[in-house]
Structure formats: structure tokens, C-alpha cells
Design a protein around this motif. Structure first.
Motif, mmCIF file in Angstrom:
data_model
loop_
_atom_site.group_PDB
_atom_site.id
_atom_site.type_symbol
_atom_site.label_atom_id
_atom_site.label_comp_id
_atom_site.label_asym_id
_atom_site.label_seq_id
_atom_site.Cartn_x
_atom_site.Cartn_y
_atom_site.Cartn_z
ATOM 1 N N PRO A 10 -26.337 20.454 -18.262
ATOM 2 C CA PRO A 10 -26.471 19.346 -18.810
ATOM 3 C C PRO A 10 -27.320 18.290 -18.178
ATOM 4 N N THR A 11 -27.867 17.512 -18.479
ATOM 5 C CA THR A 11 -28.830 16.401 -18.892
ATOM 6 C C THR A 11 -28.901 15.297 -17.651
ATOM 7 N N GLU A 12 -26.678 15.184 -17.315
ATOM 8 C CA GLU A 12 -26.372 14.299 -16.276
ATOM 9 C C GLU A 12 -25.184 15.060 -16.405
ATOM 10 N N GLY A 13 -24.098 14.315 -14.985
ATOM 11 C CA GLY A 13 -22.923 14.861 -14.434
ATOM 12 C C GLY A 13 -23.010 15.511 -13.689
ATOM 13 N N ALA A 14 -21.894 16.170 -13.167
ATOM 14 C CA ALA A 14 -21.673 17.195 -12.702
ATOM 15 C C ALA A 14 -21.478 18.511 -12.661
ATOM 16 N N ALA A 15 -22.095 20.103 -12.347
ATOM 17 C CA ALA A 15 -21.841 21.346 -12.645
ATOM 18 C C ALA A 15 -22.396 22.022 -11.171
ATOM 19 N N ILE A 16 -21.973 23.273 -11.915
ATOM 20 C CA ILE A 16 -22.118 23.837 -10.236
ATOM 21 C C ILE A 16 -22.952 25.098 -10.795
ATOM 22 N N ILE A 17 -24.326 25.345 -10.405
ATOM 23 C CA ILE A 17 -25.300 26.262 -10.309
ATOM 24 C C ILE A 17 -24.911 27.171 -9.399
ATOM 25 N N ALA A 18 -24.230 29.131 -10.040
ATOM 26 C CA ALA A 18 -24.131 29.489 -9.618
ATOM 27 C C ALA A 18 -24.660 31.373 -10.248
ATOM 28 N N SER A 19 -25.414 31.461 -9.056
ATOM 29 C CA SER A 19 -26.601 32.180 -8.889
ATOM 30 C C SER A 19 -27.193 33.541 -8.291
ATOM 31 N N ASN A 20 -27.277 34.131 -9.160
ATOM 32 C CA ASN A 20 -27.361 35.697 -7.690
ATOM 33 C C ASN A 20 -28.524 34.939 -6.689
ATOM 34 N N HIS A 21 -28.964 36.492 -6.222
ATOM 35 C CA HIS A 21 -29.678 35.927 -4.701
ATOM 36 C C HIS A 21 -30.505 37.265 -4.243
ATOM 37 N N LEU A 22 -31.692 37.279 -5.137
ATOM 38 C CA LEU A 22 -32.652 38.332 -4.887
ATOM 39 C C LEU A 22 -33.923 38.268 -3.711
ATOM 40 N N SER A 23 -34.125 36.779 -3.485
ATOM 41 C CA SER A 23 -35.019 36.745 -2.400
ATOM 42 C C SER A 23 -35.576 35.243 -1.968
ATOM 43 N N PHE A 24 -35.890 34.950 -1.153
ATOM 44 C CA PHE A 24 -36.027 33.771 -0.535
ATOM 45 C C PHE A 24 -36.668 33.287 -1.150
ATOM 46 N N SER A 25 -37.931 33.279 -2.216
ATOM 47 C CA SER A 25 -38.447 32.490 -2.954
ATOM 48 C C SER A 25 -37.588 32.018 -4.080
ATOM 49 N N ASP A 26 -36.365 32.174 -4.017
ATOM 50 C CA ASP A 26 -35.336 31.256 -5.075
ATOM 51 C C ASP A 26 -34.867 30.547 -4.544
ATOM 52 N N SER A 27 -35.607 29.938 -3.995
ATOM 53 C CA SER A 27 -35.228 28.985 -3.007
ATOM 54 C C SER A 27 -36.381 28.070 -3.799
ATOM 55 N N PHE A 28 -37.663 28.518 -4.519
ATOM 56 C CA PHE A 28 -37.922 27.555 -4.557
ATOM 57 C C PHE A 28 -38.721 28.040 -6.166
ATOM 58 N N PHE A 29 -38.003 29.085 -6.549
ATOM 59 C CA PHE A 29 -38.201 28.908 -8.022
ATOM 60 C C PHE A 29 -36.926 27.914 -9.159
ATOM 61 N N PHE A 30 -35.993 27.918 -8.871
ATOM 62 C CA PHE A 30 -35.305 27.401 -9.254
ATOM 63 C C PHE A 30 -35.138 26.556 -9.447
#
Length: 283
Positions: free
Chosen positions: A24-44
Motif C-alpha cells: 500500500p502507498t500509505e497505512g500500516a502493513a507487515i512485511i513477512a519475508s524469507n531470509h537468505l542472506s545478509f544482503s536482504d537487509s539492503f535490497f528490500f
């Protein structure tokens, strides 16, 4: 992150994104992601338009030295929240309170349901508690996200990323769990919500699903490695012992052959001297 890191990632890795319209362009939401690499914290966080707040271990914020200060500055700059993990239950409650506070401000909150990075690229069982409890307590939709091939860009334990690999982000449609509102203390409901989210992540990522926790898998992999190392050392020790015994046997045979040759030479010499003595006596 948006102005400097994102352009660099696009230049060097050319990442692709599918389904960004599901955020959503605004408002609360929870992003639930798989976790493959430390670089996930950069790309997403860098590549999507809105800011996402993830929880990070407190060690990232209070490590001494220049490296520690730079790390803390980075995580603060990208909006990460420090959580003290010294007490398991206390840390979990602190994380939940932090997540609810972020969502109440109408922001995006990110979570890795597996609780840690996958040790082998497979998708592991989601941990019951944080994700489901926050979703039911706030009523915020849960958006499943699949990180694709980031473990190839930066495998676990590797500092310098691999170039020439094009990672991706696949974002699924929001999941609505409002039907379970007020049931955040029912463990069976929490498990059901978590499993539904993990199923969507599996469907988006195409990963093989393993119905154990990633932390248990890491212990098992570490134990298997120790066992394999012990077996390899045992084999090496046996091979060394066999080689030593073989050398000792070869040395014994060589020594025996030399002794036999010396004895034969001595006998030949004695015989020659005897023949010479007979000739001298005849003369």
C-alpha cells in the motif's frame, strides 16, 4: 539508502521486482519475508518506495570501535530498531511492542518469520509468536515477500558480494487475518496464521520447505560438519597409520634384502678365498 545505495544496487546487480503494487502507498502493513542472506537487509529496504522498519539485534548498535559506530549509524539511518536478546522472552515481548508502535504510526514493519537466515537456501518453519501476535493485535495486513537468489549474491559468511548475479524480489498479495481478531493468545491460531504466511512465501519463492526451525537446521548442519570432520580426521589418521606401517614393512624388507645380499656376498667371498687357498696349497 534510497538515494545512494539503491542506485548502486541497480547498477551493479540489476535486481528485479514483481508485485510492488501489493504494498500500500500509505497505512500500516507487515512485511513477512524469507531470509537468505545478509544482503536482504539492503535490497528490500532500498528498492521499494516506502520505508520499512525491521528489528535488529542490539549488538549492532552498541559494538565499540569505529566499525561498531559505522554499523550503528547505518542501522539507525535505515530505521532499524534495536532489541536486546539477553532474555528470550523479554526480547520477544520488546520486539512485539516495537512492532505494534511502528504499525500504530501507519508505517511498514518488516519481519523474518524464520527467525534467522536459512543455512542452505531452503525455507524453514516460521516461528510462532511475533508475526502472528502483531498481525492479530493490530489488524494490519501481512504481505508475503520472497527474496530470490540473494544467497548467491552474498552467501552466509561471505563479506564481499558476488557480481554478475541478478537477484529479485517477489511480493505477494496482502493476507487478511481480521477473522482471528482478539485471538492472539490462542497458540493454535498463531500457528495457523504463521503457517499460512509461510505457505505463501514458499509459493512465491519456489523454495523447498522443511518443517523444522532454521535454528535447529543450523545445529544439525553444524553437528553433521563436526561428524564429517571427525570421520575425515579418523580416515586420515588411519591412512597415515597404514602408510607408516607400509613404510615400516618396506624398510624391514629392504633391510632384510640388504642383509641377505651382504650375507651372500660374504659367503661368495669366503668361497673365493677357499678356492684361492686350495690353489695355493696345490702350488
Amino acid at each position: 539508502m534510497k538515494m545512494i545505495v539503491a542506485p548502486l544496487l541497480r547498477i551493479f546487480f540489476r535486481p528485479w521486482i514483481e508485485g510492488e503494487e501489493n504494498i500500500p502507498t500509505e497505512g500500516a502493513a507487515i512485511i513477512a519475508s524469507n531470509h537468505l542472506s545478509f544482503s536482504d537487509s539492503f535490497f528490500f529496504p532500498a528498492l521499494i518506495r516506502r520505508r520499512v522498519t525491521f528489528i535488529a539485534k542490539a549488538e549492532y548498535f552498541n559494538t565499540p570501535g569505529i566499525k561498531g559506530k559505522l554499523t550503528a549509524a547505518f542501522f539507525k539511518g535505515v530505521g532499524q530498531l534495536p532489541v536486546d536478546r539477553s532474555g528470550v522472552r523479554g526480547a520477544g515481548e520488546a520486539a512485539i511492542r516495537s512492532a505494534i508502535a511502528v504499525l500504530e504510526q501507519g508505517e511498514l514493519f518488516g519481519v523474518y518469520p524464520e527467525g534467522t537466515r536459512s543455512p542452505d537456501g531452503k525455507l524453514y518453519r516460521g516461528k510462532v509468536g511475533g508475526l502472528a501476535r502483531v498481525a492479530l493485535a493490530t489488524g494490519a495486513p501481512v504481505i508475503p515477500v520472497a527474496m530470490i537468489d540473494t544467497e548467491k549474491v552474498q552467501p552466509p559468511g561471505q563479506v564481499v558480494p558476488n557480481f554478475g548475479i541478478r537477484p529479485g524480489i517477489r511480493i505477494g498479495r496482502p493476507l487478511d487475518f481480521s477473522r482471528y481478531h482478539g485471538m492472539e493468545n490462542d497458540r493454535f491460531i498463531l500457528r495457523s496464521v504463521t503457517d499460512e504466511v509461510m505457505y505463501e512465501i514458499m509459493r512465491l519463492s519456489g523454495q523447498e520447505y522443511v518443517d523444522i526451525y532454521a535454528t535447529a537446521a543450523k545445529r544439525q548442519i553444524a553437528d553433521d560438519k563436526k561428524r564429517a570432520d571427525a570421520e575425515r580426521k579418523a580416515v586420515q589418521k588411519a591412512e597415515q597409520a597404514a602408510a607408516k606401517a607400509e613404510k615400516a614393512e618396506a624398510d624391514r624388507i629392504e633391510k632384510a634384502e640388504k642383509a641377505a645380499e651382504a650375507e651372500k656376498a660374504e659367503a661368495a667371498k669366503a668361497a673365493e678365498q677357499g678356492e684361492q687357498g686350495q690353489k695355493d696349497g696345490s702350488a
